[in-house]
Write a protein that holds these residues in place. Sequence first.
Motif, mmCIF file in Angstrom:
data_model
loop_
_atom_site.group_PDB
_atom_site.id
_atom_site.type_symbol
_atom_site.label_atom_id
_atom_site.label_comp_id
_atom_site.label_asym_id
_atom_site.label_seq_id
_atom_site.Cartn_x
_atom_site.Cartn_y
_atom_site.Cartn_z
ATOM 1 N N ASP A 88 0.748 -0.948 -0.005
ATOM 2 C CA ASP A 88 0.060 0.119 -0.118
ATOM 3 C C ASP A 88 0.713 1.149 -0.090
ATOM 4 O OD1 ASP A 88 -1.322 2.240 1.184
ATOM 5 O OD2 ASP A 88 -3.087 0.974 1.640
ATOM 6 N N PHE A 89 0.545 2.146 -1.050
ATOM 7 C CA PHE A 89 1.285 3.214 -1.225
ATOM 8 C C PHE A 89 0.916 4.627 -0.560
ATOM 9 C CE2 PHE A 89 3.677 0.315 -3.689
ATOM 10 C CZ PHE A 89 5.041 0.771 -3.821
ATOM 11 N N GLU A 90 0.091 4.363 0.519
ATOM 12 C CA GLU A 90 -0.380 5.591 1.384
ATOM 13 C C GLU A 90 0.996 5.991 2.221
ATOM 14 O OE1 GLU A 90 -4.727 6.684 1.588
ATOM 15 O OE2 GLU A 90 -4.435 5.046 2.750
ATOM 16 N N GLY A 91 0.750 7.255 2.993
ATOM 17 C CA GLY A 91 1.784 7.738 3.602
ATOM 18 C C GLY A 91 2.575 7.065 4.638
ATOM 19 N N LEU A 92 4.059 7.205 4.525
ATOM 20 C CA LEU A 92 4.647 6.763 5.880
ATOM 21 C C LEU A 92 4.595 7.457 7.147
ATOM 22 C CD1 LEU A 92 7.351 5.432 6.894
ATOM 23 C CD2 LEU A 92 8.578 7.313 6.066
ATOM 24 N N VAL A 93 4.162 6.755 8.303
ATOM 25 C CA VAL A 93 3.972 7.646 9.502
ATOM 26 C C VAL A 93 5.290 7.641 10.356
ATOM 27 C CG1 VAL A 93 2.631 7.336 11.589
ATOM 28 C CG2 VAL A 93 1.551 6.932 9.638
ATOM 29 N N ARG A 94 5.608 8.897 10.943
ATOM 30 C CA ARG A 94 6.723 8.822 11.521
ATOM 31 C C ARG A 94 6.460 9.196 13.014
ATOM 32 N NH1 ARG A 94 11.148 12.167 7.670
ATOM 33 N NH2 ARG A 94 12.419 10.221 7.257
ATOM 34 N N GLU A 95 7.216 8.788 14.106
ATOM 35 C CA GLU A 95 6.792 8.974 15.486
ATOM 36 C C GLU A 95 8.173 9.472 16.100
ATOM 37 O OE1 GLU A 95 4.972 5.803 17.379
ATOM 38 O OE2 GLU A 95 2.957 6.388 16.655
ATOM 39 N N ASN A 96 8.238 10.878 16.441
ATOM 40 C CA ASN A 96 9.534 11.295 17.096
ATOM 41 C C ASN A 96 10.701 10.991 16.135
ATOM 42 O OD1 ASN A 96 8.048 12.084 19.446
ATOM 43 N ND2 ASN A 96 8.000 9.969 20.141
ATOM 44 N N GLY A 97 10.683 11.141 14.956
ATOM 45 C CA GLY A 97 11.779 10.949 13.811
ATOM 46 C C GLY A 97 11.736 9.747 13.663
ATOM 47 N N GLN A 98 11.163 8.695 14.184
ATOM 48 C CA GLN A 98 11.282 7.298 13.587
ATOM 49 C C GLN A 98 10.293 6.788 12.648
ATOM 50 O OE1 GLN A 98 13.395 4.278 15.114
ATOM 51 N NE2 GLN A 98 12.518 3.820 13.104
ATOM 52 N N ASP A 99 10.749 6.027 11.913
ATOM 53 C CA ASP A 99 9.953 5.525 10.790
ATOM 54 C C ASP A 99 9.214 4.644 10.874
ATOM 55 O OD1 ASP A 99 10.852 7.865 9.068
ATOM 56 O OD2 ASP A 99 12.004 6.565 7.711
ATOM 57 N N MET A 100 7.817 4.373 10.923
ATOM 58 C CA MET A 100 7.299 3.165 11.377
ATOM 59 C C MET A 100 6.611 2.284 10.155
ATOM 60 S SD MET A 100 7.443 4.077 14.687
ATOM 61 C CE MET A 100 6.242 2.797 15.521
ATOM 62 N N GLY A 101 6.522 1.193 10.605
ATOM 63 C CA GLY A 101 5.974 0.181 9.531
ATOM 64 C C GLY A 101 4.578 -0.134 9.777
ATOM 65 N N SER A 102 3.688 -0.332 8.971
ATOM 66 C CA SER A 102 2.394 -0.523 9.376
ATOM 67 C C SER A 102 1.812 -1.712 8.866
ATOM 68 C CB SER A 102 1.391 0.557 8.750
ATOM 69 O OG SER A 102 1.641 1.740 9.491
ATOM 70 N N VAL A 135 15.773 -4.857 4.288
ATOM 71 C CA VAL A 135 16.296 -3.542 3.338
ATOM 72 C C VAL A 135 16.752 -2.405 3.962
ATOM 73 C CG1 VAL A 135 15.547 -2.033 1.577
ATOM 74 C CG2 VAL A 135 14.531 -4.480 1.547
ATOM 75 N N ASN A 136 16.026 -2.162 5.077
ATOM 76 C CA ASN A 136 16.555 -1.116 5.981
ATOM 77 C C ASN A 136 18.271 -1.368 6.362
ATOM 78 O OD1 ASN A 136 14.351 0.734 5.730
ATOM 79 N ND2 ASN A 136 13.309 -0.350 7.308
ATOM 80 N N ALA A 137 18.205 -2.411 6.761
ATOM 81 C CA ALA A 137 19.545 -2.803 7.366
ATOM 82 C C ALA A 137 20.852 -2.784 6.272
ATOM 83 C CB ALA A 137 19.540 -4.126 8.134
ATOM 84 N N ASP A 138 20.420 -3.228 5.190
ATOM 85 C CA ASP A 138 21.329 -3.165 3.985
ATOM 86 C C ASP A 138 21.663 -1.704 3.606
ATOM 87 O OD1 ASP A 138 21.643 -5.825 4.199
ATOM 88 O OD2 ASP A 138 20.243 -6.202 2.381
ATOM 89 N N LEU A 139 20.631 -0.877 3.830
ATOM 90 C CA LEU A 139 20.734 0.549 3.359
ATOM 91 C C LEU A 139 21.397 1.291 4.390
ATOM 92 C CD1 LEU A 139 17.484 1.162 1.768
ATOM 93 C CD2 LEU A 139 19.761 1.392 0.487
ATOM 94 N N GLY A 140 21.666 0.711 5.757
ATOM 95 C CA GLY A 140 22.132 1.627 6.896
ATOM 96 C C GLY A 140 21.165 2.278 7.428
ATOM 97 N N LEU A 141 20.014 1.921 7.396
ATOM 98 C CA LEU A 141 18.800 2.701 8.224
ATOM 99 C C LEU A 141 18.187 2.173 9.284
ATOM 100 C CD1 LEU A 141 16.913 3.618 4.901
ATOM 101 C CD2 LEU A 141 18.361 5.122 6.079
ATOM 102 N N ARG A 142 17.649 2.433 10.258
ATOM 103 C CA ARG A 142 16.877 2.032 11.386
ATOM 104 C C ARG A 142 15.997 1.267 11.145
ATOM 105 N NH1 ARG A 142 15.509 7.191 14.985
ATOM 106 N NH2 ARG A 142 14.850 5.567 16.396
ATOM 107 N N ALA A 143 15.539 0.147 12.033
ATOM 108 C CA ALA A 143 14.612 -0.797 11.583
ATOM 109 C C ALA A 143 13.333 -0.003 12.008
ATOM 110 C CB ALA A 143 14.622 -2.069 12.465
ATOM 111 N N MET A 144 12.248 -0.347 11.269
ATOM 112 C CA MET A 144 11.107 0.506 11.523
ATOM 113 C C MET A 144 9.755 -0.610 12.347
ATOM 114 S SD MET A 144 10.700 1.238 7.400
ATOM 115 C CE MET A 144 8.979 2.087 7.531
ATOM 116 N N PRO A 145 9.773 -0.124 13.722
ATOM 117 C CA PRO A 145 8.754 -0.853 14.527
ATOM 118 C C PRO A 145 7.505 -0.627 13.952
ATOM 119 C CG PRO A 145 10.090 0.918 15.799
ATOM 120 C CD PRO A 145 10.298 1.276 14.154
ATOM 121 N N ALA A 146 6.587 -1.687 14.280
ATOM 122 C CA ALA A 146 5.174 -1.960 13.966
ATOM 123 C C ALA A 146 4.496 -0.800 14.506
ATOM 124 C CB ALA A 146 4.416 -3.184 14.207
ATOM 125 N N LEU A 147 3.711 0.194 13.811
ATOM 126 C CA LEU A 147 2.867 1.151 14.339
ATOM 127 C C LEU A 147 1.558 0.554 14.820
ATOM 128 C CD1 LEU A 147 2.344 4.362 14.040
ATOM 129 C CD2 LEU A 147 0.980 3.842 11.958
#
Length: 434
Positions: A198-212, A361-373
């Motif tokens: 689903d390509f609706e918006g990314l949610v961020r919480e306190n600067g942290q990208d969240m997975g839904s 993918v995030n780990a391979d890009l050097g990005l933080r893991a996305m917790p579940a929203l």
Amino acid sequence: MIGRLLALAVAAFLASPATAALTPAEQRMAATVQAENDRTLGLLERMVNQNSGTLNLAGVEAVGRMIRAELEPLGFQVRWIPLRETGRAGHLVATHKGRAGTKRLLLIGHLDTVFEPDSPFQRFVREGNKGHGPGASDDKGGVAVMIAALRAMQAAGTLRGANVTVFLTGDEEDAGSPQAIARRDLIAAGKAADVALDFEGLVRENGQDMGSVARRSAQDWVLTVRARSAHSSGVGGGSGYGAIYELTRILDTFRRELPEPNLTYNVGLAGGGTTAAFDAGKARVEATGKPNIIAPVAVARGDLRALSAEQIARVQAKMQSIVAQNRLAGVTGAELVFEEGYPPMAPTAGNRAILDRLNRVNADLGLRAMPALDPIKRGAGDISFVAADVDGLIGLGPASSGDHTAEERVDLPTIPLQATRAAILMSRLARERR
């Protein structure tokens, strides 16, 4: 000068230790997304500047033609499903056939916005790292991310073998009726897919990208109460209390007895008196009456949001029992009707597994893991119509603020970020065996 700086930035990114885990094709995708960012933003601006409020059928079709022009050169077979019989423009569906026996991906977004042609909010304006405009994020920003990711896959050669269906609805913000027709083709696409994104918006919480991995349902309800009318001097006695008191009793009992985790219940509109009725769109209520007349009719409308079909059924049954119990004196009838709505997308193990894949993918890009929203922080959406048939993930679009208001702004740097994530995730999923 800008192009040279962008090239240097891309080169620095690809030379960083964070990209060491990426394959050459994945590095090519990351570079392509960055190199084509101006093109992507140009597409976004053109889409936003074309009004496509849900009820502007010609406008929705016009945005569909823009996307057709993007997808056909990538090898997609594109068709338009007209749905004028539902009061809506229709849907764009594009299919790309790849290797037999590999996972079939369903990419979901929408062409329409909540801003109709009479809205004063009509144009895209660049404000530094923000894009201000109607649907700049929801969901034209998401569609721009989708196209950027597919173009990156094409450039890297990973699209060639991928089985992908793009499904862009023309009525996500206000679904056509009956839903049996309006969502028939989307449901069929879900049954034919192995993964839905689903390509609706990314949610961020306190600067942290969240997975839904879940989103709640959305279903409207209408409550109508009728009672005997009489002179107000007899209220509470032999003449009873009237419809407004009974409506209040029911709604307040809902407030006190319904709350539970992942459930919200709202009253959005109410009225009562000698007469009370909703308009055709049920967005207004007209009521008449006098202080010295016991009201014979009262109406209310609201919505119910829950996380599972079981929760919906249980809460609806409880609401009906509240409507039926202990009616005040003088009440002659009360009816609670649930309208068509959006089903829930429950947080399944399969959905969480796709988030795990994204976090690799995030780990391979050097990005933080996305917790579940927390799903209570996510509104209803089209992916829920396929959630019973296919595992899925929400939020592949860009981050934003002010959605559904004149303050809607998309965070422009998250467009290439999300496109890179999506391109790599889709390429990895698409080569897996079914």
